[in-house]
Design a protein around this motif. Structure first.
Motif, mmCIF file in Angstrom:
data_model
loop_
_atom_site.group_PDB
_atom_site.id
_atom_site.type_symbol
_atom_site.label_atom_id
_atom_site.label_comp_id
_atom_site.label_asym_id
_atom_site.label_seq_id
_atom_site.Cartn_x
_atom_site.Cartn_y
_atom_site.Cartn_z
ATOM 1 N N TYR A 113 3.713 -4.469 -13.353
ATOM 2 C CA TYR A 113 4.078 -3.252 -12.640
ATOM 3 C C TYR A 113 2.926 -2.742 -11.776
ATOM 4 C CZ TYR A 113 8.186 -3.097 -15.645
ATOM 5 O OH TYR A 113 9.353 -3.387 -16.291
ATOM 6 N N LEU A 114 1.697 -2.869 -12.283
ATOM 7 C CA LEU A 114 0.538 -2.448 -11.492
ATOM 8 C C LEU A 114 0.410 -3.294 -10.226
ATOM 9 C CD1 LEU A 114 -2.124 -1.794 -14.284
ATOM 10 C CD2 LEU A 114 -1.216 -0.097 -12.677
ATOM 11 N N LYS A 115 0.577 -4.607 -10.358
ATOM 12 C CA LYS A 115 0.489 -5.490 -9.198
ATOM 13 C C LYS A 115 1.624 -5.213 -8.217
ATOM 14 C CE LYS A 115 -3.126 -7.727 -10.644
ATOM 15 N NZ LYS A 115 -4.440 -7.592 -9.947
ATOM 16 N N LEU A 116 2.817 -4.983 -8.755
ATOM 17 C CA LEU A 116 3.966 -4.709 -7.900
ATOM 18 C C LEU A 116 3.773 -3.409 -7.129
ATOM 19 C CD1 LEU A 116 6.830 -5.613 -7.075
ATOM 20 C CD2 LEU A 116 7.698 -4.255 -8.985
ATOM 21 N N MET A 117 3.199 -2.424 -7.780
ATOM 22 C CA MET A 117 2.989 -1.137 -7.113
ATOM 23 C C MET A 117 1.909 -1.254 -6.042
ATOM 24 S SD MET A 117 2.422 2.599 -8.795
ATOM 25 C CE MET A 117 2.329 4.054 -7.759
ATOM 26 N N GLN A 118 0.900 -2.073 -6.285
ATOM 27 C CA GLN A 118 -0.165 -2.246 -5.304
ATOM 28 C C GLN A 118 0.332 -2.961 -4.050
ATOM 29 O OE1 GLN A 118 -3.258 -4.275 -7.413
ATOM 30 N NE2 GLN A 118 -3.832 -2.480 -8.632
ATOM 31 N N THR A 119 1.307 -3.848 -4.215
ATOM 32 C CA THR A 119 1.793 -4.634 -3.077
ATOM 33 C C THR A 119 2.977 -3.989 -2.372
ATOM 34 O OG1 THR A 119 3.176 -5.931 -4.605
ATOM 35 C CG2 THR A 119 0.987 -6.796 -4.070
ATOM 36 N N GLN A 120 3.877 -3.345 -3.116
ATOM 37 C CA GLN A 120 5.109 -2.824 -2.530
ATOM 38 C C GLN A 120 5.235 -1.307 -2.614
ATOM 39 O OE1 GLN A 120 8.583 -4.882 -3.887
ATOM 40 N NE2 GLN A 120 7.626 -6.896 -3.783
ATOM 41 N N GLY A 121 4.384 -0.647 -3.388
ATOM 42 C CA GLY A 121 4.419 0.799 -3.474
ATOM 43 C C GLY A 121 5.266 1.309 -4.623
ATOM 44 N N ALA A 122 5.158 2.617 -4.847
ATOM 45 C CA ALA A 122 5.824 3.240 -5.983
ATOM 46 C C ALA A 122 7.339 3.222 -5.843
ATOM 47 C CB ALA A 122 5.334 4.679 -6.137
ATOM 48 N N GLU A 123 7.841 3.411 -4.605
ATOM 49 C CA GLU A 123 9.289 3.461 -4.400
ATOM 50 C C GLU A 123 9.943 2.146 -4.793
ATOM 51 O OE1 GLU A 123 11.237 5.954 -3.504
ATOM 52 O OE2 GLU A 123 9.546 7.343 -3.477
#
Length: 239
Positions: A113-123
């Motif tokens: 989830y941390l990696k996903l948020m860094q690449t694609q954002g919170a939304e």
């Protein structure tokens, strides 16, 4: 021929009216996927001490963590059922093995989830896990912004289960470092699971694993042993 075919399909002929004829009706309702998962996990209880059981438990837990609980009706049920299987089938080792395996799965989900948020954002993260617009999100953000790491820890150990994705988003929005977010998630989860494993072994001392699983997940109470105990006791009224 038709009777043999209907029997093979699990249907029985039911008369309706002379004009309509007979319509096949299912002989019995099929169990739901949730019930099938529970029955399958109960069937695996006899293999609870096998070397491959922790790996199976890890695979199910990782899949549940990475999907954000979307398949809780299947993967969540399997995870909840396999945890007592691992804990109760391995004695004192189960007190360590069960919590560690599930904590590792939660940690893998948090890193994802941390990696996903860094690449694609919170939304994108909230939409992919179904947490966007949830009631947990607003509360979690308020606690994290007001109390920082302590607020995040309080959210994680609260009785209300909050998805890991929401904890990750909340921590990042509140500008808490990734290391502290991971520490809160991993340590709090491990402590919760360890205490739960200890309590689980304590409350099931007089039950078999299968009896506990059937009572907890299917509502089947074990047969009372009181009549047998009374039959074994000598009659004290007789001299």
């Amino acid at each position: 021929f038709w009777r043999e075919l209907q029997t093979a399909l699990g249907c029985v002929p039911t008369p309706t009216s002379p004009r309509v004829g007979r319509l096949p009706v299912m002989a019995a309702e099929q169990p739901s996927i949730k019930e099938r998962c529970i029955d399958w996990a109960i069937g695996l209880a006899k293999h609870g001490s096998a070397w491959w059981m922790p790996f199976l438990f890890l695979g199910v837990s990782c899949a549940n963590a990475l999907t954000g609980g979307v398949f809780i009706w299947c993967l969540g049920v399997l995870q909840a059922t396999l945890f007592p299987v691992v804990v109760l089938s391995n004695g004192k080792l189960g007190l360590v093995l069960g919590p560690v395996v599930l904590t590792v799965a939660v940690a893998i989900g948090a890193v994802f989830y941390l990696k996903l948020m860094q690449t694609q954002g919170a939304e994108a993260l909230l939409e992919s896990t179904g947490a966007k617009g949830s009631k947990w999100l607003e509360t979690a953000q308020g606690w994290a912004e007001n109390y920082g790491v302590l607020g995040l820890l309080a959210l994680k150990v609260s009785p209300v289960p909050i998805p890991t994705a929401v904890i990750v988003v909340t921590g990042v929005v509140a500008k808490i470092s990734d290391t502290k977010i991971m520490a809160v998630i991993v340590i709090s989860r491990w402590v919760q699971l360890t205490l739960g494993a200890i309590g689980l072994q304590y409350i099931t001392e007089e039950k078999t694993l299968e009896e506990y699983l059937r009572e907890q997940f299917k509502g089947e109470k074990p047969a009372s042993a009181e009549p047998e105990r009374k039959a074994d006791q000598p009659d004290k009224k007789k001299d």
